[in-house]
Design an enzyme around this catalytic site. Sequence first.
Site, PDB file in Angstrom:
ATOM      1  N   ASP A  87      -2.468  -3.505  -3.913  1.00  0.00           N
ATOM      2  CA  ASP A  87      -1.855  -4.045  -2.708  1.00  0.00           C
ATOM      3  C   ASP A  87      -0.763  -3.089  -2.217  1.00  0.00           C
ATOM      4  OD1 ASP A  87      -0.781  -6.172  -0.801  1.00  0.00           O
ATOM      5  OD2 ASP A  87      -2.233  -7.352  -1.928  1.00  0.00           O
ATOM      6  N   SER A 108      -5.785 -13.852   1.722  1.00  0.00           N
ATOM      7  CA  SER A 108      -4.976 -13.068   0.786  1.00  0.00           C
ATOM      8  C   SER A 108      -4.160 -13.954  -0.132  1.00  0.00           C
ATOM      9  CB  SER A 108      -4.017 -12.144   1.559  1.00  0.00           C
ATOM     10  OG  SER A 108      -4.682 -11.034   2.091  1.00  0.00           O
ATOM     11  N   HIS A 117       3.523  -7.967   1.363  1.00  0.00           N
ATOM     12  CA  HIS A 117       2.253  -8.632   1.080  1.00  0.00           C
ATOM     13  C   HIS A 117       1.957  -8.638  -0.414  1.00  0.00           C
ATOM     14  CE1 HIS A 117      -2.200  -9.070   0.977  1.00  0.00           C
ATOM     15  NE2 HIS A 117      -2.026  -9.815   2.051  1.00  0.00           N
TER      16      HIS A 117
END
Length: 696
Positions: free
Chosen positions: A333, A549, A387
């Site tokens: 990520d 996600s 994220h």
Amino acid sequence: MKSLVTTLILTAWIMSATLSAQFYAEPFDDNLNGWEAGAIGFEFDPNGEADNLLMWGLRTRIQSESLGGAMIFTGPGDFARVTSPAIPLPVPELTDLYLSFYQYFGTLGGGMRVLVQGTDGATVDTVLQQGLPIDGETSSGEYHLIDISDLTQSGEITIQFSITGGASFLIIDDVHLYDSRPAPVTFPRNIGEALTSFGLPFTVDLQGGAAVPFQLVADIAPGFTELEYEAFRNLLGATVVRKCVCDRLEVWEMPGGLFFDPATGEPLGVPSVILGNTLPSQGMSKVDGLELNYYNYNQLSADPALPNEPLTAEEVALFIPAPTDAVKIAILDTGIDLDHPDLNGYIFRDPDSIGDEVDDDSDCLTDNPLGWNYVDDNNNPNDINGHGTHVSGIVARNLNLCDDCVVQMIPYKTHNNFGVGTLFATACATLQASVMDGADVINASWGFYGEEGSEILKNAIDTARNYGTLFIAAAGNDSLNLDYDPQYPALYDLHNVVAVGAHDTMPGGMRPYAAFANFSSGEVDIAALGVNVESSIPGGGTALKSGTSMATPAVAAAACLFGCENGFDPAAARAYILDNAFKDTASADVVFEGRALDQSAFCNKSPEEGADNPAVDFNICFRPEGEIIDIISFQGRGNTVIEVFNVEGGLVARQEVGELAAGENLVLSVEGAAAGMYLVVITTGNRVFTQRLVKR
């Protein structure tokens, strides 16, 4: 009379050199606007879909730029055509002229023809050959660009679209004319717009997949000397930019000529096909695969593109070495906030020391005790975008279902601060995590579109399967039917891949599938909570985020919990998760059998008396429309007390129930309470759950 007949073979690749001037645009927002002339079989549809076709089902509308109405032909049929009104060309006379449009085409063995005619008799006649099977169809947003510069002196032109042979449907939208080559268009379109805003150059393949210009990723074939590899690269004019995983993969910078047009940077075809046609014999090849260095993405955000500085020995000393019996989960990520308190004790540290420039752990990386940063090519996987930290926080919260499950997260920074990754970075991290670092689970909350994805990445994931690694991948957030617009890596047909969609939770235990989530009853394996999920963000706080996600790490954490109880086996973990899922019949047309993650199927042993745990046994969210806190228990419970406290410790709301059924919904009003942070405390039996909420 001048006539040009062209067959457009759809292996073309598009890259723009300069921005163009558009002088004609027809979005078909309200009607056909004069395109009825000679129309046979075409009509206007305000929603851009052929939903009066019996076989239309759950197909999405045409994914054009305007997203309004469109011209449609609804079959089955073997002939249809529609012609534009006369379109005047700008004066003075043009030197270049381009036609672009979007189409969504379902064939029954037929094709599509585009005939452009000038008033001076000049024509450009283009037959689109998609190479589809007899009952196949294109992407829902297939973009075409045709050079019609032979008509620049025609004064006025007309454009005619027609079907040749059998077709089930054809949708056309956003017909544009330009006086120079337009900018490339990605699928979905917002990806290219984001890359442009970030200042990242890109080229685009037929499916709209964006890639790094003048770069190829090579999967190196084993069994040759370095001198032989060097001679092979020199033959192709390749310069090595970076290598990974003991030189298994390389990314090459290429000159124009063989693979790329030297003037425009436009790729000249499929790299592996060009290579096969170029070499005198296939035995000369020193690679098992050669592809464009495709971009992939997760949370696109205009964060500062500042590099991470390498970690020092002093910084690494703060992390405790990983237990030898820990289940390992790799997070591919934007990185992880290494200092976040929610992740304290979860971040993997291996024996590789800092500063000695020695590969102490024999994994072909030097001084890498905390994963790796494939963006800056150093040992610091810290997160700026947020994220990766949010994903990691969801894993950590879900791991608290078990009181004796030891799990370590290995962070691999594969995506930059914009949320943009590359094929090279993600394939490298997949191999590094599974082959070198022994990861049991890989979380991939990112993706990209394409007809078949990347063979190099698919092979890397398959290699991970051979090393006992389960690969959990997000299905994507574009509301698309994956049967017709596949996203990868979620849709690779591999036994160690789990494709994850997202659902919400509503009163009464309902789990409606999220409207933003991509879907397919045959391709999405399972859904998990992905709407308004609270988790960690850089800087020590938390925030709500939605997306597949956010659902993916919940499933990845469940796989880890299974491994803690049973020893890790990827096939057994995958089967257990899917076999023990809820079966929501209302979602059976968007996810296989309506599966939704059942967290109560894991670690039914009670934690120690009095332990405080994040409320992963419940779904707790604030509903601003009613100023209420919504609470749903994932399993049945006895006497339960719910209390809400403000940051000063004052009691804001309290409710007690004698018995709480699985899926039962409780509502606490916080009407009139000030906006800000609140703590929800749930006491049931000898367990205490806590969760922070933000009232906005």
